[in-house]
Design a protein around this motif. Structure first.
Motif, PDB file in Angstrom:
ATOM      1  N   UNK A 145       5.911  -9.253   3.804  1.00  0.00           N
ATOM      2  CA  UNK A 145       7.225  -9.876   3.969  1.00  0.00           C
ATOM      3  C   UNK A 145       7.265 -10.993   5.008  1.00  0.00           C
ATOM      4  N   UNK A 146       6.337 -11.014   5.942  1.00  0.00           N
ATOM      5  CA  UNK A 146       6.375 -12.028   6.997  1.00  0.00           C
ATOM      6  C   UNK A 146       7.634 -11.901   7.828  1.00  0.00           C
ATOM      7  N   UNK A 147       8.206 -13.043   8.183  1.00  0.00           N
ATOM      8  CA  UNK A 147       9.403 -13.023   9.024  1.00  0.00           C
ATOM      9  C   UNK A 147      10.699 -13.071   8.216  1.00  0.00           C
ATOM     10  N   UNK A 148      10.610 -12.843   6.909  1.00  0.00           N
ATOM     11  CA  UNK A 148      11.778 -12.891   6.032  1.00  0.00           C
ATOM     12  C   UNK A 148      12.431 -11.513   5.894  1.00  0.00           C
ATOM     13  N   UNK A 149      13.755 -11.478   5.679  1.00  0.00           N
ATOM     14  CA  UNK A 149      14.418 -10.190   5.426  1.00  0.00           C
ATOM     15  C   UNK A 149      13.871  -9.561   4.144  1.00  0.00           C
ATOM     16  N   UNK A 150      13.834  -8.235   4.121  1.00  0.00           N
ATOM     17  CA  UNK A 150      13.350  -7.524   2.944  1.00  0.00           C
ATOM     18  C   UNK A 150      14.210  -6.304   2.678  1.00  0.00           C
ATOM     19  N   UNK A 151      14.256  -5.911   1.417  1.00  0.00           N
ATOM     20  CA  UNK A 151      15.012  -4.751   0.993  1.00  0.00           C
ATOM     21  C   UNK A 151      14.206  -3.490   1.275  1.00  0.00           C
ATOM     22  N   UNK A 152      14.866  -2.450   1.721  1.00  0.00           N
ATOM     23  CA  UNK A 152      14.187  -1.186   2.003  1.00  0.00           C
ATOM     24  C   UNK A 152      13.477  -0.658   0.764  1.00  0.00           C
ATOM     25  N   UNK A 153      14.154  -0.620  -0.345  1.00  0.00           N
ATOM     26  CA  UNK A 153      13.546  -0.208  -1.601  1.00  0.00           C
ATOM     27  C   UNK A 153      12.802   1.106  -1.504  1.00  0.00           C
ATOM     28  N   UNK A 154      11.537   1.111  -1.964  1.00  0.00           N
ATOM     29  CA  UNK A 154      10.761   2.347  -1.992  1.00  0.00           C
ATOM     30  C   UNK A 154       9.909   2.568  -0.748  1.00  0.00           C
ATOM     31  N   UNK A 155      10.190   1.852   0.323  1.00  0.00           N
ATOM     32  CA  UNK A 155       9.468   2.087   1.580  1.00  0.00           C
ATOM     33  C   UNK A 155       9.908   3.428   2.163  1.00  0.00           C
ATOM     34  N   UNK A 156       8.961   4.195   2.653  1.00  0.00           N
ATOM     35  CA  UNK A 156       9.217   5.546   3.151  1.00  0.00           C
ATOM     36  C   UNK A 156      10.100   5.534   4.392  1.00  0.00           C
ATOM     37  N   UNK A 157      11.203   6.275   4.346  1.00  0.00           N
ATOM     38  CA  UNK A 157      12.153   6.313   5.458  1.00  0.00           C
ATOM     39  C   UNK A 157      11.512   6.868   6.727  1.00  0.00           C
ATOM     40  N   UNK A 171       2.133   8.515   4.345  1.00  0.00           N
ATOM     41  CA  UNK A 171       2.764   7.852   3.217  1.00  0.00           C
ATOM     42  C   UNK A 171       3.516   6.603   3.667  1.00  0.00           C
ATOM     43  N   UNK A 172       3.371   5.499   2.905  1.00  0.00           N
ATOM     44  CA  UNK A 172       4.087   4.258   3.192  1.00  0.00           C
ATOM     45  C   UNK A 172       5.209   3.998   2.187  1.00  0.00           C
ATOM     46  N   UNK A 173       5.052   4.474   0.950  1.00  0.00           N
ATOM     47  CA  UNK A 173       6.068   4.274  -0.086  1.00  0.00           C
ATOM     48  C   UNK A 173       6.377   5.598  -0.768  1.00  0.00           C
ATOM     49  N   UNK A 174       7.513   5.612  -1.468  1.00  0.00           N
ATOM     50  CA  UNK A 174       7.884   6.772  -2.269  1.00  0.00           C
ATOM     51  C   UNK A 174       7.839   6.372  -3.734  1.00  0.00           C
ATOM     52  N   UNK A 175       7.648   7.336  -4.592  1.00  0.00           N
ATOM     53  CA  UNK A 175       7.520   7.044  -6.024  1.00  0.00           C
ATOM     54  C   UNK A 175       8.862   6.874  -6.709  1.00  0.00           C
ATOM     55  N   UNK A 176       9.824   7.694  -6.323  1.00  0.00           N
ATOM     56  CA  UNK A 176      11.124   7.653  -6.990  1.00  0.00           C
ATOM     57  C   UNK A 176      12.231   7.952  -5.988  1.00  0.00           C
ATOM     58  N   UNK A 177      13.432   7.571  -6.363  1.00  0.00           N
ATOM     59  CA  UNK A 177      14.588   7.827  -5.499  1.00  0.00           C
ATOM     60  C   UNK A 177      14.803   9.326  -5.348  1.00  0.00           C
ATOM     61  N   UNK A 178      15.274   9.743  -4.200  1.00  0.00           N
ATOM     62  CA  UNK A 178      15.552  11.143  -3.924  1.00  0.00           C
ATOM     63  C   UNK A 178      16.819  11.544  -4.679  1.00  0.00           C
ATOM     64  N   UNK A 195       0.825  -1.213   0.000  1.00  0.00           N
ATOM     65  CA  UNK A 195       0.000   0.000   0.000  1.00  0.00           C
ATOM     66  C   UNK A 195       0.860   1.264   0.000  1.00  0.00           C
ATOM     67  N   UNK A 196       0.441   2.256  -0.765  1.00  0.00           N
ATOM     68  CA  UNK A 196       1.196   3.499  -0.875  1.00  0.00           C
ATOM     69  C   UNK A 196       1.009   4.435   0.300  1.00  0.00           C
ATOM     70  N   UNK A 197      -0.148   4.332   0.953  1.00  0.00           N
ATOM     71  CA  UNK A 197      -0.442   5.208   2.091  1.00  0.00           C
ATOM     72  C   UNK A 197      -1.573   4.608   2.903  1.00  0.00           C
ATOM     73  N   UNK A 198      -1.802   5.172   4.079  1.00  0.00           N
ATOM     74  CA  UNK A 198      -2.927   4.771   4.915  1.00  0.00           C
ATOM     75  C   UNK A 198      -4.179   5.365   4.288  1.00  0.00           C
ATOM     76  N   UNK A 199      -5.131   4.537   3.967  1.00  0.00           N
ATOM     77  CA  UNK A 199      -6.346   4.961   3.294  1.00  0.00           C
ATOM     78  C   UNK A 199      -7.018   6.128   4.013  1.00  0.00           C
ATOM     79  N   UNK A 200      -7.366   7.147   3.244  1.00  0.00           N
ATOM     80  CA  UNK A 200      -8.072   8.304   3.790  1.00  0.00           C
ATOM     81  C   UNK A 200      -7.203   9.304   4.524  1.00  0.00           C
ATOM     82  N   UNK A 201      -5.878   9.125   4.474  1.00  0.00           N
ATOM     83  CA  UNK A 201      -4.969  10.044   5.168  1.00  0.00           C
ATOM     84  C   UNK A 201      -3.812  10.418   4.252  1.00  0.00           C
ATOM     85  N   UNK A 202      -2.938  11.279   4.753  1.00  0.00           N
ATOM     86  CA  UNK A 202      -1.713  11.634   4.038  1.00  0.00           C
ATOM     87  C   UNK A 202      -0.495  10.895   4.595  1.00  0.00           C
TER      88      UNK A 202
END
Length: 117
Positions: free
Chosen positions: A59-71, A17-24, A8-15
């Motif tokens: 992701x469950x209990x597995x390691x995951x890459x940070x990727x586009x997740x919001x810092x 943010x959970x992900x980013x669109x592009x690298x800074x 999900x990109x964000x919490x529904x109905x709010x601002x």
């Protein structure tokens, strides 16, 4: 930067943010541990719980890459429910590996995980 499809990109109905669109272009925002005080607003707490639920579902209990997740959103959980999954860990890398500390996450969000077995 890895884009987590289906996350999900964000919490529904709010601002919230959970992900980013592009690298800074100015550089990667480093992950930092943010203190969560008891007097945080209910909306902030809902955002933390929804983000944790999305991480667990994706992701469950597995390691995951940070990727586009919001810092900023990760930082509210960082070094508690979400921990580095590699050593050395680079907090300013989109390729950094993270994982959920299940014991801490269950204690922090008992409604999300149900009863502890």
């Amino acid at each position: 930067m890895l884009k987590h499809r289906g996350f999900p990109g964000r919490l529904t109905g709010t601002d919230f943010q959970f992900t980013i669109r592009r690298a800074n272009p100015k550089g990667v925002t480093p992950l930092t541990k943010r203190e969560r005080f008891r007097d945080r607003k209910p909306a902030d707490r809902r955002a933390d719980a929804a983000f944790m639920e999305a991480l667990w579902a994706h992701f469950g209990d597995q390691p995951f890459e940070r990727g586009n997740l919001d810092a900023g959103r990760i930082s509210w959980l960082f070094e508690r429910e979400v921990i580095p999954a590699e050593d050395p860990f680079d907090p300013a890398s989109y390729d950094a590996l993270l994982m959920i500390d299940l014991n801490v996450a269950r204690a922090s969000f008992p409604d999300l995980f149900g009863e502890v077995s």
